[in-house]
Design a protein around this motif. Sequence first.
Motif: not given
Length: 218
Positions: A32-33, A29
């Motif tokens: 992805d950010h 995650k």
Amino acid sequence: MIHRYFFIFGIWLLIVIILSGCSASPVQKIYDHLEQSAEIESLVEEHQEPLMNFETQEHQLFEEMIVLSLADIDKIQTLAEEAIELATKREETIEEERERLEQAFEEFNHVEELISGIEDEETREIAAAMYETMEHRYESYKRLYDSYTNSVQLDKQLYEMLQDEELKINDLENQINTINEAYKDVFQKEDEFNTFTKEYNEHKKQFYEAAALNVSFE
């Protein structure tokens, strides 16, 4: 000046590995950010060429004005108005950049809540250092933005002064000196921002390596 600050951010050529499990891990995650943030920030480059053109044209107009005499006041006034329009376009372009970078920083901020979920201690510490550096980078950018926009305002004041037939040479010299000092501050803020950008890129690379992400950097 500001157009040079963002190329340093770098281009990441990324090969994403498939992580195990049904749901994405905190590391995935965060990845992805980070990449979504970088993608948003890369769009800033769209503003660079027009900004450079505005600056160049504005400087050329100023060079024309300062060699004219008061007998050419009508010509000076025309050139000054053109320079003011270009300075306004610079302000508008910088504002668009600020909005884009703010979006990138907002995307990056999602990383904070995910760091505590990283199991490996070393990777978690690197991620925390990376986040802290980006926070410093963002604060540095805001100082750079304020410094640059202040300098543009001083430029516009100068162009207004040049239209005054009763302008005193001492007042003109004082304004030019003030502008020179303002741009010195811009350069200092630029160096600070570049330093944080470099540090962030280093932490980002360390994070990808510590997290064993299959990422190649160029």
